[in-house]
Design a protein around this motif. Sequence first.
Motif, PDB file in Angstrom:
ATOM      1  N   SER A   2       0.816  -1.189   0.000  1.00  0.00           N
ATOM      2  CA  SER A   2       0.000   0.000   0.000  1.00  0.00           C
ATOM      3  C   SER A   2       0.861   1.254   0.000  1.00  0.00           C
ATOM      4  O   SER A   2       1.971   1.273   0.512  1.00  0.00           O
ATOM      5  CB  SER A   2      -0.904  -0.011   1.231  1.00  0.00           C
ATOM      6  OG  SER A   2      -1.702  -1.166   1.271  1.00  0.00           O
ATOM      7  N   ASN A  31      -0.945  16.852   1.138  1.00  0.00           N
ATOM      8  CA  ASN A  31      -1.710  17.909   0.476  1.00  0.00           C
ATOM      9  C   ASN A  31      -3.199  17.622   0.333  1.00  0.00           C
ATOM     10  O   ASN A  31      -3.915  18.394  -0.302  1.00  0.00           O
ATOM     11  CB  ASN A  31      -1.124  18.181  -0.918  1.00  0.00           C
ATOM     12  CG  ASN A  31       0.128  19.024  -0.860  1.00  0.00           C
ATOM     13  OD1 ASN A  31       0.064  20.239  -0.653  1.00  0.00           O
ATOM     14  ND2 ASN A  31       1.275  18.380  -1.006  1.00  0.00           N
ATOM     15  N   ASN A  32      -3.647  16.537   0.901  1.00  0.00           N
ATOM     16  CA  ASN A  32      -5.070  16.181   0.821  1.00  0.00           C
ATOM     17  C   ASN A  32      -5.596  15.740   2.183  1.00  0.00           C
ATOM     18  O   ASN A  32      -4.829  15.357   3.065  1.00  0.00           O
ATOM     19  CB  ASN A  32      -5.264  15.058  -0.203  1.00  0.00           C
ATOM     20  CG  ASN A  32      -4.843  15.461  -1.603  1.00  0.00           C
ATOM     21  OD1 ASN A  32      -5.178  16.545  -2.070  1.00  0.00           O
ATOM     22  ND2 ASN A  32      -4.087  14.590  -2.275  1.00  0.00           N
ATOM     23  N   TYR A  33      -6.896  15.800   2.316  1.00  0.00           N
ATOM     24  CA  TYR A  33      -7.516  15.384   3.566  1.00  0.00           C
ATOM     25  C   TYR A  33      -7.534  13.860   3.679  1.00  0.00           C
ATOM     26  O   TYR A  33      -7.539  13.149   2.686  1.00  0.00           O
ATOM     27  CB  TYR A  33      -8.949  15.914   3.652  1.00  0.00           C
ATOM     28  CG  TYR A  33      -9.043  17.412   3.752  1.00  0.00           C
ATOM     29  CD1 TYR A  33      -9.368  18.188   2.649  1.00  0.00           C
ATOM     30  CD2 TYR A  33      -8.838  18.056   4.975  1.00  0.00           C
ATOM     31  CE1 TYR A  33      -9.468  19.568   2.747  1.00  0.00           C
ATOM     32  CE2 TYR A  33      -8.929  19.426   5.080  1.00  0.00           C
ATOM     33  CZ  TYR A  33      -9.248  20.179   3.960  1.00  0.00           C
ATOM     34  OH  TYR A  33      -9.340  21.538   4.075  1.00  0.00           O
ATOM     35  N   TRP A  92      -6.650  10.796  -1.445  1.00  0.00           N
ATOM     36  CA  TRP A  92      -6.370  10.876  -2.881  1.00  0.00           C
ATOM     37  C   TRP A  92      -4.875  11.091  -3.059  1.00  0.00           C
ATOM     38  O   TRP A  92      -4.247  11.833  -2.309  1.00  0.00           O
ATOM     39  CB  TRP A  92      -7.141  12.032  -3.508  1.00  0.00           C
ATOM     40  CG  TRP A  92      -6.919  12.185  -4.986  1.00  0.00           C
ATOM     41  CD1 TRP A  92      -6.048  13.036  -5.607  1.00  0.00           C
ATOM     42  CD2 TRP A  92      -7.583  11.470  -6.025  1.00  0.00           C
ATOM     43  NE1 TRP A  92      -6.125  12.892  -6.959  1.00  0.00           N
ATOM     44  CE2 TRP A  92      -7.072  11.934  -7.258  1.00  0.00           C
ATOM     45  CE3 TRP A  92      -8.575  10.479  -6.046  1.00  0.00           C
ATOM     46  CZ2 TRP A  92      -7.511  11.439  -8.487  1.00  0.00           C
ATOM     47  CZ3 TRP A  92      -9.011   9.997  -7.263  1.00  0.00           C
ATOM     48  CH2 TRP A  92      -8.482  10.472  -8.466  1.00  0.00           C
ATOM     49  N   SER A  97       0.466   8.861 -10.817  1.00  0.00           N
ATOM     50  CA  SER A  97      -0.446   7.707 -10.680  1.00  0.00           C
ATOM     51  C   SER A  97      -1.678   8.109  -9.887  1.00  0.00           C
ATOM     52  O   SER A  97      -2.095   7.410  -8.952  1.00  0.00           O
ATOM     53  CB  SER A  97       0.271   6.564  -9.961  1.00  0.00           C
ATOM     54  OG  SER A  97       1.465   6.216 -10.620  1.00  0.00           O
ATOM     55  N   ALA A  98      -2.278   9.233 -10.243  1.00  0.00           N
ATOM     56  CA  ALA A  98      -3.372   9.800  -9.460  1.00  0.00           C
ATOM     57  C   ALA A  98      -4.511   8.802  -9.273  1.00  0.00           C
ATOM     58  O   ALA A  98      -4.920   8.110 -10.220  1.00  0.00           O
ATOM     59  CB  ALA A  98      -3.894  11.052 -10.141  1.00  0.00           C
ATOM     60  N   GLY A  99      -5.009   8.761  -8.047  1.00  0.00           N
ATOM     61  CA  GLY A  99      -6.135   7.891  -7.766  1.00  0.00           C
ATOM     62  C   GLY A  99      -6.374   7.782  -6.280  1.00  0.00           C
ATOM     63  O   GLY A  99      -5.618   8.323  -5.474  1.00  0.00           O
ATOM     64  N   GLY A 100      -7.430   7.099  -5.936  1.00  0.00           N
ATOM     65  CA  GLY A 100      -7.693   6.851  -4.527  1.00  0.00           C
ATOM     66  C   GLY A 100      -6.701   5.849  -3.970  1.00  0.00           C
ATOM     67  O   GLY A 100      -6.243   4.949  -4.681  1.00  0.00           O
ATOM     68  N   PHE A 102      -5.425   3.636  -0.175  1.00  0.00           N
ATOM     69  CA  PHE A 102      -5.715   3.201   1.182  1.00  0.00           C
ATOM     70  C   PHE A 102      -4.428   2.748   1.859  1.00  0.00           C
ATOM     71  O   PHE A 102      -3.452   2.389   1.196  1.00  0.00           O
ATOM     72  CB  PHE A 102      -6.683   2.016   1.186  1.00  0.00           C
ATOM     73  CG  PHE A 102      -8.081   2.332   0.752  1.00  0.00           C
ATOM     74  CD1 PHE A 102      -8.503   2.040  -0.543  1.00  0.00           C
ATOM     75  CD2 PHE A 102      -8.987   2.906   1.628  1.00  0.00           C
ATOM     76  CE1 PHE A 102      -9.795   2.325  -0.947  1.00  0.00           C
ATOM     77  CE2 PHE A 102     -10.280   3.189   1.238  1.00  0.00           C
ATOM     78  CZ  PHE A 102     -10.680   2.903  -0.054  1.00  0.00           C
ATOM     79  N   GLY A 103      -4.481   2.723   3.168  1.00  0.00           N
ATOM     80  CA  GLY A 103      -3.431   2.069   3.922  1.00  0.00           C
ATOM     81  C   GLY A 103      -3.663   0.569   3.910  1.00  0.00           C
ATOM     82  O   GLY A 103      -4.707   0.085   3.460  1.00  0.00           O
TER      83      GLY A 103
END
Lengths: 111, 123
Positions: A2, A31-33, A92, A97-100, A102-103
């Motif tokens: 991950s 840089n994102n929540y 995000w 390789s932009a995308g969602g 997870f840990g």
Amino acid sequence: QSVLTQPPSVSAAPGQKVTISCSGGSSNIGNNYVAWYQQLPGTAPKLLIYENNKRPSGIPDRFSGSKSGTSATLGITGLQTGDEADYYCGTWDSSLSAGGIFGGGTKLTVL
Amino acid sequence: QVTLKESGPVLVKPTETLTLTCTVSGFSLSDPGLGVTWIRQPPGKALEWLAHIFSNDDKAYSTSLRRRLTISSDTSKSQVVLSLTNMDPVDTATYYCARIPKYSSSLYYFDYWGQGTLVTVSS
């Protein structure tokens, strides 16, 4: 493997407090929540925390979230046996390789 | 009341194409700023984000699966469809759809989830 790093497991006794860390980088947590999800055994994940530290309606204030730099932390106080679950951080990633993302998830055991 | 429900085959053969449908209620796929995502979870493993689609038809795909994934929506049917080509046993997983409440890459989270559907890839 991950993009976000979480400890595989944590444990504590009922009534105690536990924290779960989530480490990332500048293209994601920096840089994102961050959001946190709780997955009870055999069920779908449920939103626990969003926008770093906000709780959806119905989530008790025993659950809290924070963020500093490129890391985030989930805190749970007054542990209950019903809190035994897998916990995932997510956000995000704004890299090429932009995308969602997870840990890897953290298994919480309430001893 | 917002609900999402996944449907599709429980068993697919290697090399086949998987098509999953997410049927939503309690909101419209044409509501501004709302989106739907697909996420999967192999047995005993972590969550993996696959793709999303927003009401403005903005789409995004997992980099590692981009060549095999297609996401689309039918607002009249309140359905979001995901297809994954050339299935392999490693694609065995529970597939979830979830709602994205805000069109923002900096504030990206999923507030309602479906129950998930287990898809097994085997000959």
